[in-house]
Every structure is written in structure tokens, then in C-alpha cells.
Write an enzyme that holds these catalytic residues in place. Structure first.
Site, PDB file in Angstrom:
ATOM      1  CG  PHE A 149      -0.273   0.390   2.508  1.00  0.00           C
ATOM      2  CD1 PHE A 149      -0.071   1.722   2.830  1.00  0.00           C
ATOM      3  CD2 PHE A 149       0.182  -0.575   3.402  1.00  0.00           C
ATOM      4  CE1 PHE A 149       0.571   2.084   4.020  1.00  0.00           C
ATOM      5  CE2 PHE A 149       0.819  -0.223   4.578  1.00  0.00           C
ATOM      6  CZ  PHE A 149       1.015   1.104   4.885  1.00  0.00           C
ATOM      7  CE  LYS A 173      -3.145  -8.316  -4.398  1.00  0.00           C
ATOM      8  NZ  LYS A 173      -3.517  -7.285  -3.365  1.00  0.00           N
ATOM      9  CD  GLU A 176      -5.489  -5.801   0.420  1.00  0.00           C
ATOM     10  OE1 GLU A 176      -4.586  -5.711  -0.439  1.00  0.00           O
ATOM     11  OE2 GLU A 176      -5.381  -6.499   1.448  1.00  0.00           O
ATOM     12  CB  SER A 226       4.866  -7.508   5.572  1.00  0.00           C
ATOM     13  OG  SER A 226       3.936  -8.485   5.150  1.00  0.00           O
ATOM     14  CB  CYS A 281      10.299  -0.352   2.564  1.00  0.00           C
ATOM     15  SG  CYS A 281      10.889   0.360   1.040  1.00  0.00           S
ATOM     16  CD  GLU A 378       8.496  -3.131   8.179  1.00  0.00           C
ATOM     17  OE1 GLU A 378       7.791  -4.123   7.972  1.00  0.00           O
ATOM     18  OE2 GLU A 378       8.986  -2.442   7.260  1.00  0.00           O
TER      19      GLU A 378
HETATM   20  P1  NAD Z   1       1.577  -6.692   2.964  1.00  0.00           P
HETATM   21  O1  NAD Z   1       2.635  -7.736   3.013  1.00  0.00           O
HETATM   22  O2  NAD Z   1       0.482  -6.756   3.962  1.00  0.00           O
HETATM   23  O3  NAD Z   1       0.859  -6.691   1.525  1.00  0.00           O
HETATM   24  C1  NAD Z   1       1.594  -6.679   0.329  1.00  0.00           C
HETATM   25  C2  NAD Z   1       0.780  -7.362  -0.761  1.00  0.00           C
HETATM   26  O4  NAD Z   1       0.559  -8.729  -0.406  1.00  0.00           O
HETATM   27  C3  NAD Z   1      -0.590  -6.738  -0.966  1.00  0.00           C
HETATM   28  O5  NAD Z   1      -0.868  -6.707  -2.336  1.00  0.00           O
HETATM   29  C4  NAD Z   1      -1.517  -7.672  -0.204  1.00  0.00           C
HETATM   30  O6  NAD Z   1      -2.810  -7.728  -0.765  1.00  0.00           O
HETATM   31  C5  NAD Z   1      -0.840  -9.015  -0.337  1.00  0.00           C
HETATM   32  N1  NAD Z   1      -1.039  -9.853   0.859  1.00  0.00           N
HETATM   33  C6  NAD Z   1      -1.198  -9.449   2.139  1.00  0.00           C
HETATM   34  N2  NAD Z   1      -1.332 -10.517   2.966  1.00  0.00           N
HETATM   35  C7  NAD Z   1      -1.246 -11.612   2.187  1.00  0.00           C
HETATM   36  C8  NAD Z   1      -1.307 -13.009   2.454  1.00  0.00           C
HETATM   37  N3  NAD Z   1      -1.457 -13.476   3.678  1.00  0.00           N
HETATM   38  N4  NAD Z   1      -1.190 -13.863   1.417  1.00  0.00           N
HETATM   39  C9  NAD Z   1      -1.017 -13.403   0.161  1.00  0.00           C
HETATM   40  N5  NAD Z   1      -0.958 -12.088  -0.144  1.00  0.00           N
HETATM   41  C10 NAD Z   1      -1.064 -11.193   0.843  1.00  0.00           C
HETATM   42  O7  NAD Z   1       2.334  -5.269   3.021  1.00  0.00           O
HETATM   43  P2  NAD Z   1       1.683  -3.831   3.142  1.00  0.00           P
HETATM   44  O8  NAD Z   1       1.152  -3.655   4.513  1.00  0.00           O
HETATM   45  O9  NAD Z   1       0.818  -3.543   1.976  1.00  0.00           O
HETATM   46  O10 NAD Z   1       2.987  -2.921   2.951  1.00  0.00           O
HETATM   47  C11 NAD Z   1       3.860  -2.612   3.998  1.00  0.00           C
HETATM   48  C12 NAD Z   1       5.031  -3.569   4.035  1.00  0.00           C
HETATM   49  O11 NAD Z   1       5.715  -3.548   2.788  1.00  0.00           O
HETATM   50  C13 NAD Z   1       6.084  -3.179   5.063  1.00  0.00           C
HETATM   51  O12 NAD Z   1       6.546  -4.346   5.680  1.00  0.00           O
HETATM   52  C14 NAD Z   1       7.192  -2.557   4.235  1.00  0.00           C
HETATM   53  O13 NAD Z   1       8.492  -2.599   4.784  1.00  0.00           O
HETATM   54  C15 NAD Z   1       7.116  -3.373   3.004  1.00  0.00           C
HETATM   55  N6  NAD Z   1       7.724  -2.695   1.872  1.00  0.00           N
HETATM   56  C16 NAD Z   1       8.948  -3.133   1.480  1.00  0.00           C
HETATM   57  C17 NAD Z   1       9.577  -2.493   0.441  1.00  0.00           C
HETATM   58  C18 NAD Z   1      10.930  -2.951  -0.023  1.00  0.00           C
HETATM   59  O14 NAD Z   1      11.345  -2.481  -1.049  1.00  0.00           O
HETATM   60  N7  NAD Z   1      11.593  -3.846   0.664  1.00  0.00           N
HETATM   61  C19 NAD Z   1       8.959  -1.415  -0.213  1.00  0.00           C
HETATM   62  C20 NAD Z   1       7.699  -1.008   0.216  1.00  0.00           C
HETATM   63  C21 NAD Z   1       7.089  -1.674   1.264  1.00  0.00           C
END
Ligand code: NAD
Length: 493
Positions: A149, A173, A176, A226, A281, A378
């Protein structure tokens, strides 16, 4: 209620699923729209559209694919305000911050528009007598991107610009939580000349993700999110034989040595700790104060924190917006109620935090113990921790022992110390007097340790490596009269 749709085969498509996910305006706390989560069948439909589009796109000349990127760059540039407004409305970040995100995304389009030279192969004439050897780079096919997000424009652009110019078809994808930007980008790509099916968007949650990971039509998956989900995506998709790069979470340390310029270090810690409400991040979440710098540094940071203007994106004076959701805001605020450090500034009492929006004021915690949740988790919010250490060696050991390895920075006026840090630190991206060292688009982005699962970093040259595979051709055009049967390896070259 506005419904956010999918983009499949060149146009928007209404969802048929029954799962409806709310999209909020984080500044007011009110629901602004809903997403109909894609079913596995709709994901299949998007993959089918991409599969059908792939041969034609692959056969399209490289200069024409680059031209689509040039046009896309111009369209994104012309629509900056609208895109930034959409990002702010669903994510909550300030418009200036959204424009900054977009600027970094545009860098990736520019890289892709100029990527032709990097997509060249190699050629060796006369590798053996009358034998030439050459390598060519070919696209993988249909590739998927799953994005978080916190950067609804930039992170998808990290992926699809490079993937498309290399000749792949793409299924995105998006998160959401702020899905609308993806549809505007899809429309602009379409206007730029990307044929129907080359770029598709399926909205939704883990159902759509699992369908993508299992689909035999998907050759590779790029993920950003994450760490637990990154690990799951990596394990599931590699087991299914796909190429995967899965970028995870972070805990970025900013080491401040006693000789650092105090004001510059405090400015950097505040900008990198609280920008985008800490939901980056590459945000600095831990300041490691070395020796006598700690007291004056904490004072300098606290003075600056008190001056941060918190408010909605509609307020042009706001410097920091709300968090993405009520649950997330409450989770972040919960750390301030627990022990493990001395709360110097408590964001829960900020005026903005009293309203219906998902606000939490910037918070500063000193003397954080490395066993506490402040340090081990985090937090992904506007909570900056200060860990005090006595020496440079202790500071480096702290960074290196941390399970994450996304970004880190050192603040010092000692070039030798900075060089030693850059050499010794176990982390993918390092800043020297730069708090958020996100590489420019012609390098590549990626962390180490639990911040990345896979081998290749994202965008830039490593992005092109990820989205292509190399074929090596050994060729000979012999005079038929010299041909003979030879069952051994050639001994004369
Ligand atoms: P998230 O892991 O909750 O979601 C990321 C994506 O995975 C979304 O599209 C979500 O719909 C999907 N998703 C969520 N739970 C899932 C599951 N159980 N099974 C399958 N798909 C699932 O992350 P977020 O809250 O949207 O974003 C924040 C996180 O992203 C933080 O941990 C941040 O550090 C990380 N991030 C990392 C970078 C990087 O470059 N390393 C960059 C931006 C964000």
C-alpha cells in the site's frame, strides 16, 4: 458507493466476486470506495489475456516498445497532479510526498525507455574455427507483480516498466488499500500504445495472490510487502517453478557518530523517520547514537518533532498525514503504551490524533532496549527509536545482528569511518550522510537478509536480468564438403 474495478485486456472490468473490501479516506476515517476482490477465475482470465497478448508484444520491435514507454512518461508527467491526488486520497500522504513518489516512479519509466542498449546480447566471432557464439536476451512470458500500500504508483512502476520494455506481458495485483492509482496507470499505458492484454490489473487480496502464485501461465513473480508474506510468496512460487524476487520489510538504522554535524543529522533523522508517517520501507526507524552525541541529538530531534505539522493532504501546510488504517494506527500507538524505552514525545496526545481520521502524531522514544518491541518489530509508523551505544563497533554490530538488511546510513565527517562502515555493514543499501539511500533508477533496489528473498534486486540492470533469460547460440555455416561424422569431442579447435 464507488466500486473499483479490474483492468483486463485493455479495459475496465467489473468484478463478479462476492468479497467486498473497503477503501478508506484515512484523513477522515470514512469509507470512500470498495474493491470487489478478484476470484481465482478472474485472475485466470487476466493471465489468459496476457498470454494471448504476449507473442505479439514480444514480436513488436524494441524501438516501438521503448516508444510506448516514452509516451507513457509524457502522459504520467502531464497527469502528475491527478495521480498524486489519487494517491493522497487513498493513502493519506501529503500531495508533495505523492508527487515525490511519482518523480521516483517516472525515473523508472525513463530507464525503461532507454533500456535498449542494456537488452543487447553478446557476440564472439570465431570462437572456434568457423564457429560464432552469441547470446540473446528473451522475455520470460507473462509475469506478475504484487505490491504494497505504501507506494501505489512507484512500486508497480519499479516492476512493470522494465518487464514491459523487455517484451513481457504483465498482471499487477495492487494493494487493496489504495487500488485506484493502478487503474489510472493502466489507462495511461493504454493511451501510450500498449496493446490490450499486455498490462492487466486484478484487484483483491490473498485469494488473487494465491491464484497468481499457482497459475502455470505465470513465469515470474515480483513482490514487495511485509517479510512474512514475502517469504510465503517466495516459497510458494519457487516451488511452482517460477522465478521470484520478493522484497520484504525493514528496520533501518541511522548511525550518528560523535563528529557528525548535529543539526544536519537531526534534520535527516526527522525527515526520514516521519516522512509519509513512517510508512516507508526505507524510513529510518532506529537512530543509533554513538557516545556523547546522544543527549544533544535527542534534544535536537525532539525540538524538530514538536514543530511537525500533522494534517490531511487537503491542507497544503501539512507535512505528515494519517496512517493507512484505524487498525494499523492503533497497533502503532500500542507500542507507546508498552515499556522498553523512555517516551520523549508521545504522538497519541497530538491534536490530530483526537479526530476520526487515522492520525498519530510523531513520537520519539529514547533509551530503547534492543529486546523491546520498539526495536524488534517493524513498526511502520511515526515512532522513531533511539538506541544509545558507546562505540562505532557496537553500532555496526547492532546493524549487522538485525534480521533485516534493507537500508542503513552513517552520519559523520570522517571519510575513513564512512568508508569502513560501507565496507563492513551487512545491508543492501547504504547512505553516507544520506538517510534514505534509495538508488537512482539506473542502479537497482534491494535489501539483504530478511528484506529480500531471491537473488536479483528490483529495477535497473538487475530488473532487466530478472525479466529476461539468456539464450546462447553456437553457429557454424560449413562448406558441406568438409562435413564428416565425429563421435568424440573435437580435439583440434
Ligand atoms: P503486505 O505484506 O500486507 O501486503 C503486500 C501485498 O501482499 C498486498 O498486495 C496484499 O494484498 C498481499 N497480501 C497481504 N497478505 C497476504 C497473504 N497473507 N497472502 C497473500 N498475499 C497477501 O504489506 P503492506 O502492509 O501492503 O505494505 C507494507 C510492508 O511492505 C512493510 O513491511 C514494508 O516494509 C514493506 N515494503 C517493502 C519495500 C521494499 O522495497 N523492501 C517497499 C515497500 C514496502
Amino acid at each position: 458507493m464507488r466500486t473499483i474495478q479490474h483492468w483486463i485486456n485493455g479495459s475496465t472490468v467489473g468484478g463478479e466476486g462476492t468479497t467486498r473490501l473497503p477503501v478508506f479516506d484515512p484523513a477522515t476515517g470514512e469509507q470512500a470506495a470498495e474493491v470487489i476482490a478478484a476470484t481465482a477465475g478472474e485472475v485466470r482470465e487476466a493471465v489468459r489475456a496476457a498470454t494471448a497478448a504476449f507473442p505479439g508484444w514480444r514480436a513488436t520491435g524494441l524501438s516501438r516498445r521503448a516508444e510506448v514507454m516514452f509516451r507513457f512518461r509524457e502522459l504520467v508527467d502531464a497527469n502528475r497532479k491527478e495521480i498524486a491526488g489519487l494517491i493522497s486520497a487513498e493513502h493519506g500522504k501529503t500531495v508533495a510526498d505523492a508527487l515525490g513518489e511519482l518523480a521516483r516512479g517516472i525515473e523508472n519509466i525513463e530507464f525503461a525507455a532507454g533500456a535498449s542498449a542494456l537488452l543487447k546480447g553478446g557476440f564472439t566471432e570465431q570462437a572456434s574455427t568457423g564457429v560464432d557464439v552469441y547470446s540473446i536476451r528473451q522475455p520470460l512470458g507473462v509475469v506478475a507483480g504484487i505490491t504494497p500500500f505504501n507506494f501505489p504508483a512507484m512500486v508497480p512502476m519499479w516492476m512493470f516498466c522494465t518487464a514491459l520494455v523487455a517484451g513481457n506481458a504483465f498482471v499487477l495485483k495492487p494493494s487493496e488499500k489504495d487500488p485506484s492509482t493502478s487503474l489510472l496507470l493502466a489507462d495511461l499505458l493504454h493511451q501510450a500504445g500498449a496493446p490490450a492484454g499486455v498490462f492487466n490489473v486484478v484487484q483483491g487480496d490473498s485469494t488473487a495472490v494465491e491464484a497468481l502464485l499457482a497459475d502455470p501461465g505465470i513465469a515470474a513473480v515480483s513482490f514487495v510487502g511485509s517479510t512474512p508474506v514475502a517469504r510465503h510468496v517466495y516459497e510458494t512460487a519457487t516451488r511452482a517453478g517460477k522465478r521470484v524476487q520478493a522484497l520484504g520489510g525493514a528496520k533501518n538504522h541511522m548511525v550518528v557518530l560523535p563528529d557528525a554535524d548535529l543539526d544536519a543529522a537531526a534534520d535527516a533523522a526527522v525527515s526520514a523517520g516521519y516522512g509519509s508517517a513512517g510508512e516507508r520501507c526505507m524510513a529510518v526507524s532506529v537512530v543509533v547514537a554513538v557516545g556523547p552525541v546522544a543527549d544533544p541529538l535527542v534534544d535536537a530531534i525532539a525540538r524538530r518533532v514538536a514543530a511537525i505539522r500533522v494534517g490531511p493532504a487537503s491542507d497544503p501546510n501539512a507535512e505528515m498525514g494519517p496512517l493507512i488504517s484505524r487498525e494499523h494506527r492503533d497497533r502503532v500507538a500500542g507500542y507507546l503504551a508498552g515499556g522498553g524505552g523512555d517516551v520523549v514525545v508521545d504522538g497519541r496526545v497530538a491534536p490530530a490524533a483526537q479526530g476520526p481520521g487515522f492520525f498519530l502524531g510523531p513520537s520519539l522514544v529514547d533509551n530503547v532496549s534492543t529486546g523491546s518491541g520498539y526495536y524488534t518489530d517493524e513498526i511502520f509508523g511515526p515512532v522513531l527509536s533511539v538506541v544509545r551505544v558507546r562505540t562505532y563497533d557496537e553500532a555496526v554490530a547492532l546493524v549487522n545482528d538485525n534480521p533485516y538488511g534493507n537500508g542503513t546510513a552513517i552520519f559523520t565527517r570522517d571519510g575513513g569511518a564512512a568508508r569502513r562502515f560501507q565496507y563492513e555493514v551487512v545491508c543492501g543499501m547504504v547512505g553516507v550522510n544520506v538517510p534514505i539511500p534509495v538508488p537512482v533508477a539506473y542502479y537497482s533496489f534491494g535489501g539483504w537478509k530478511s528484506s529480500l528473498f531471491g537473488d536479483l534486486h528490483m529495477y535497473g540492470p538487475e530488473g532487466l536480468d530478472f525479466y529476461t533469460r539468456t539464450k546462447v547460440v553456437t553457429s557454424r555455416w560449413p562448406d558441406p564438403s568438409t562435413s564428416q561424422v565425429d563421435l568424440g569431442f573435437p580435439t583440434v579447435r
